[in-house]
Design an enzyme around this catalytic site. Structure first.
Site, PDB file in Angstrom:
ATOM      1  CG  ASP A  41       9.138  -8.682  -7.727  1.00 51.00           C
ATOM      2  OD1 ASP A  41       9.489  -7.678  -8.383  1.00 51.00           O
ATOM      3  OD2 ASP A  41       9.936  -9.455  -7.152  1.00 51.00           O
ATOM      4  CG  ASN A  65      12.286  -5.533 -10.060  1.00 50.91           C
ATOM      5  OD1 ASN A  65      11.690  -6.153  -9.164  1.00 50.91           O
ATOM      6  ND2 ASN A  65      12.766  -4.327  -9.894  1.00 50.91           N
ATOM      7  CG  ASP A  74      12.564  -5.752  -6.098  1.00 50.32           C
ATOM      8  OD1 ASP A  74      11.446  -6.325  -6.191  1.00 50.32           O
ATOM      9  OD2 ASP A  74      12.685  -4.506  -6.086  1.00 50.32           O
ATOM     10  CG  ASP A 131       7.697  -4.247  -9.846  1.00 50.75           C
ATOM     11  OD1 ASP A 131       6.786  -4.600 -10.626  1.00 50.75           O
ATOM     12  OD2 ASP A 131       8.752  -4.905  -9.688  1.00 50.75           O
ATOM     13  CG  ASP A 186      -3.858   6.030  -0.513  1.00 52.28           C
ATOM     14  OD1 ASP A 186      -4.218   6.838   0.357  1.00 52.28           O
ATOM     15  OD2 ASP A 186      -4.087   4.805  -0.441  1.00 52.28           O
ATOM     16  CG  ASP A 237      -3.962   7.759   4.933  1.00 54.09           C
ATOM     17  OD1 ASP A 237      -4.242   6.554   4.855  1.00 54.09           O
ATOM     18  OD2 ASP A 237      -3.265   8.252   5.843  1.00 54.09           O
ATOM     19  CD  GLU A 258      -8.277   5.428   6.407  1.00 54.46           C
ATOM     20  OE1 GLU A 258      -8.074   4.285   6.824  1.00 54.46           O
ATOM     21  OE2 GLU A 258      -7.381   6.301   6.369  1.00 54.46           O
ATOM     22  CG  ASP A 280      -5.200  -0.077   6.939  1.00 52.23           C
ATOM     23  OD1 ASP A 280      -3.985  -0.296   6.805  1.00 52.23           O
ATOM     24  OD2 ASP A 280      -5.739   1.016   6.675  1.00 52.23           O
TER      25      ASP A 280
HETATM   26  C1  NOJ Z   1      -4.722   4.666   7.006  1.00 52.75           C
HETATM   27  C2  NOJ Z   1      -4.018   3.747   6.067  1.00 52.75           C
HETATM   28  O1  NOJ Z   1      -4.959   2.965   5.402  1.00 52.75           O
HETATM   29  C3  NOJ Z   1      -3.044   2.954   6.894  1.00 52.75           C
HETATM   30  O2  NOJ Z   1      -2.475   1.887   6.180  1.00 52.75           O
HETATM   31  C4  NOJ Z   1      -2.006   3.891   7.414  1.00 52.75           C
HETATM   32  O3  NOJ Z   1      -1.151   3.209   8.310  1.00 52.75           O
HETATM   33  C5  NOJ Z   1      -2.617   5.066   8.168  1.00 52.75           C
HETATM   34  N1  NOJ Z   1      -3.766   5.602   7.516  1.00 52.75           N
HETATM   35  C6  NOJ Z   1      -1.621   6.177   8.317  1.00 52.75           C
HETATM   36  O4  NOJ Z   1      -1.348   6.743   7.063  1.00 52.75           O
END
Ligand code: NOJ
Length: 557
Positions: free
Chosen positions: A21, A23, A25, A29, A98, A199, A256, A330
Site C-alpha cells: 500500500d 498511500n 489507505d 495499490d 487477468d 479466469d 484457469e 484461492d
Molecule cells: C477464479 C478466481 O481465481 C477466483 O478468485 C474468483 O473468485 C473466481 N474465479 C470467480 O471469478
C-alpha cells in the site's frame, strides 16, 4: 518442441489488494507494486501475473468487473498503471493481466442496461430465463453457495451467476458480446501487456437448454458442471479468440480450468492446435479434499500427489505445456498444507520450491511464497473478508446449525484469506504493508517472516528461490527434459528424474518429518550436487543415503 519465452520464464503472481500500500489507505495499490520492482528484479522472475486491477465494486475483490477499461479507484489511475508497466518492461519483466470474462459485475453498464427490460439491446449479453413453477430455471448451485440463479424483480426473469449474485454470467452465444471481449483484449494488448491469465475460462460455453443437474444429495442445488465445464462451444470460441486477437500478438495465455484432466490439458495446450499456452488444473490441489469437497479437508497421501503430477508430466510432454503451482490467491499456503509451518517451515518451504521448479512446465510463485508465508488462524469469523468463506460460514452455521468451531477449522485449513493476508515486508507495524489499517489483518508471524529479514540472510527461502530461477536460465534439461518417477509407492519420498540429451537430474524430496532411507539404482550414482536445503550433504549421489525431515537434494549426472 518449439522454443517459447513463456516456457523459459518463471511467473510471480501479485494479488494487488494485499501486496503493498503506497498511500496509507490500508489497501495495496499499483504504485505500491512499482515501488517493489527492484525486489522482484532481485528475485529474478520474468513475468508478473497481476490479479484484476479493473474498476470493480469488489464483491469478489476485483473478479467482478464493472469497467474492463478502467483502473479501480482504490488501486490508482491509468497513469499509475502505465508507469508500472513501463517500470516492469525496463526491468525485463513482462506483464500478464487477468481476463475475467465468464462473468462481469452486476454494476457493469452492460448489466445495468440489460436488466432494464427484456427488449433492451444489452439483454442478450447475459443469460436470462423465466422461472420454472415459481422456482429458479434449473437446479444448478453457485460456486459460492445457494442457487446459481437470481430473480430480477424489475424485468421479471432470472439471470445466471455461477459465482456470486453480483457476478452475472456473460452470454458467449451472443456474437456481439464476443466482439466486445475481443475488443477489450486488444485494448490491453495494444497498451503493451504480454498476455492473459483467463479466469475460469472453460466455463464460458453452457449446454443449450441449460438442463437440470443430476441430483446427488438432498440439497436443493446441485453441481451443474456437466453442462458448463468445457461446454459444447468452448473450443470454437477460443479458436475464434485466437484467430481474431491472440494470433496477432506475442502474448502468453494461461487458462484457469476447473475440472481439467490431463487429457484436456494435452488437447487444450497442444502446440499445433491448442487454445491456450498452458492451463491451471486443480487435481493436485484437491488431494486434500474429502468426499464433502473443498471444505472437507483430510489427511492427504503422497502417492496420490505422485499419481496426479506424474500423469500431467507424462501426458503433456513433447506436445503440450504444464503450469506448475502450489499456491495462489484461492488456495491456502503450501507450506501449511504440504510442508510443516512450524518446526520445519524453512526446510519444507525450500523442499516444495525445488520439487516444483524442477518439474516440466512454467513455475508460478505466489506473493509471499518466496518468504515461506503461512496460513493464518483467526479465531473470530469477523476477521475474515472473503465472500466464499463468509457465505459458506453463514450457510453452515445459520442454515444448518453446525458447530462454529468445526466450520472455523475448515476455514483455517482451506479459506482463501489464508493467501490474502498482507505481504510481509518488514517487522514494523502491519508488516510494513501499510501505514494505515490493513483491509485484512496481517498474519501475526511477520516479526519472524518478512522480506527484509529474508534479504539479509543468504540462507533464506528467498535466495533459495532466486537460485532455482537462475538455474532455469542455465540448464536446458529443466525446460526440455522428460520426467520419470522413481519409488512410486513410497509415502514419504518423492523422487524423480529429468533427462535431456546427456544430462540427467535426480530430484529427491522428503515430504515428511521422518528420517527416511533413500535407495536408488546404482546407475544413478555420482554426478554433482546442485541444490540442497541442509548443510552437510554428499557432493555426489550415492545409491544409499538418508533423507532428513523435509530434505531435498538435487544432483546432476
Ligand atoms: C477464479 C478466481 O481465481 C477466483 O478468485 C474468483 O473468485 C473466481 N474465479 C470467480 O471469478
Amino acid at each position: 518442441m518449439a522454443q517459447q519465452w513463456w516456457k523459459e520464464s518463471v511467473v510471480y503472481q501479485i494479488y494487488p489488494r494485499s501486496f503493498n500500500d503506497s498511500n496509507g489507505d490500508g489497501i495495496g495499490d499499483i504504485r505500491g507494486i512499482t515501488e517493489k520492482l527492484d525486489y522482484l528484479n532481485e528475485l529474478g522472475i520474468d513475468v508478473v501475473w497481476l490479479s484484476p486491477v479493473y474498476k470493480s465494486p469488489n464483491d469478489d475483490n476485483g473478479y467482478d468487473i464493472s469497467d474492463y477499461r478502467k483502473i479501480m479507484d482504490e488501486f490508482g489511475t491509468m497513469e499509475d498503471w502505465e508507469e508500472m508497466l513501463e517500470g516492469m518492461h525496463q526491468h525485463g519483466i513482462r506483464l500478464v493481466m487477468d481476463l475475467v470474462v465468464n462473468h462481469s459485475s452486476d454494476e457493469h453498464a452492460w448489466f445495468t442496461e440489460a436488466r432494464k427490460s427484456k427488449d433492451n439491446p444489452f439483454r442478450e449479453y447475459y443469460i436470462w430465463r423465466e422461472s420454472k413453477e415459481d422456482q429458479p430455471p434449473n437446479n444448478w448451485g453457485s460456486f459460492f453457495g445457494g442457487s446459481a440463479w437470481e430473480y430480477d424483480e424489475e424485468s421479471e426473469e432470472y439471470f445466471l451467476h455461477l459465482f456470486s449474485k453480483k457476478q452475472p454470467d456473460l452470454n458467449w452465444e451472443n456474437e456481439k458480446l464476443r466482439e466486445e471481449v475481443y475488443d477489450l483484449m486488444k485494448f490491453w494488448l495494444d497498451k503493451g501487456v504480454d498476455g492473459f491469465r483467463m479466469d475460469v475460462i472453460n466455463l464460458i460455453s453452457k449446454t443449450p437448454g441449460l438442463p437440470d443437474a443430476e441430483v446427488t444429495d438432498d440439497s436443493p442445488y446441485q453441481w451443474g458442471g456437466d453442462y458448463f465445464v468445457n461446454g459444447p462451444k468452448f473450443v470454437e470460441y477460443m479458436n475464434e479468440m485466437n484467430e481474431k486477437v491472440l494470433s496477432k500478438y506475442d502474448a502468453m495465455t494461461v487458462g484457469e480450468m476447473p475440472m481439467a484432466t490431463p487429457e484436456d490439458g494435452k488437447k487444450y495446450t497442444n502446440e499445433n492446435d491448442g487454445i491456450v499456452n498452458m492451463l491451471f488444473q486443480f487435481e493436485h490441489m484437491d488431494v486434500t479434499s474429502g468426499p464433502g469437497g473443498k471444505w472437507d479437508q483430510q489427511a492427504w497421501k503422497l502417492t496420490d500427489l505422485k499419481r496426479i503430477i506424474s500423469k500431467w508430466q507424462t501426458e503433456l510432454h513433447g506436445t503440450g505445456w504444464n503450469s506448475l503451482y502450489m499456491e495462489n490467491h484461492d488456495q491456502p499456503r503450501s507450506v501449511s498444507v504440504f510442508g510443516d509451518d512450524q518446526e520445519y517451515r524453512v526446510e519444507s518451504a525450500k523442499m516444495l520450491a525445488a520439487w516444483l521448479h524442477f518439474l516440466q512446465g512454467t513455475p508460478y510463485i505466489y506473493q509471499g511464497q518466496e518468504l515461506g508465508m503461512t496460513n493464518v488462524y483467526f479465531d473470530d469469523i469477523k476477521d475474515y473478508e472473503d465472500i466464499e468463506t463468509l457465505n459458506m460460514y453463514n450457510e453452515e452455521i445459520v442454515e444448518k446449525g453446525r458447530n462454529p468451531e468445526e466450520v472455523l477449522d475448515a476455514i483455517h485449513k482451506k479459506g482463501r484469506d489464508n493467501a490474502r493476508t498482507p505481504m510481509q515486508w518488514t517487522d514494523e507495524k502491519n508488516a510494513g504493508f501499510t501505514t494505515g489499517t490493513p483491509w485484512l489483518k496481517v498474519n501475526g508471524n511477520y516479526h519472524e517472516i518478512n522480506a527484509r529479514k529474508a534479504l539479509s540472510d543468504e540462507n533464506s527461502i528467498f535466495y533459495f528461490y532466486k537460485n532455482l530461477i537462475r538455474l532455469r536460465k542455465e540448464l536446458p534439461v529443466l525446460i526440455h527434459g522428460n520426467y520419470q518417477l522413481l519409488l512410486e509407492e513410497n509415502e514419504n519420498l518423492y523422487v524423480y528424474t529429468r533427462s535431456y540429451q546427456d544430462t540427467t537430474l535426480v530430484i529427491a524430496a522428503n515430504f515428511s518429518k521422518e528420517m527416511c532411507e533413500l535407495n536408488l539404482p546404482e546407475t544413478l550414482n555420482g554426478g554433482k550436487l546442485l541444490v540442497h536445503n541442509y548443510h552437510d550433504v554428499a557432493n555426489q549421489l550415492q545409491n544409499e543415503s538418508n533423507m532428513r525431515p523435509y530434505e531435498v537434494k538435487v544432483y546432476m549426472l
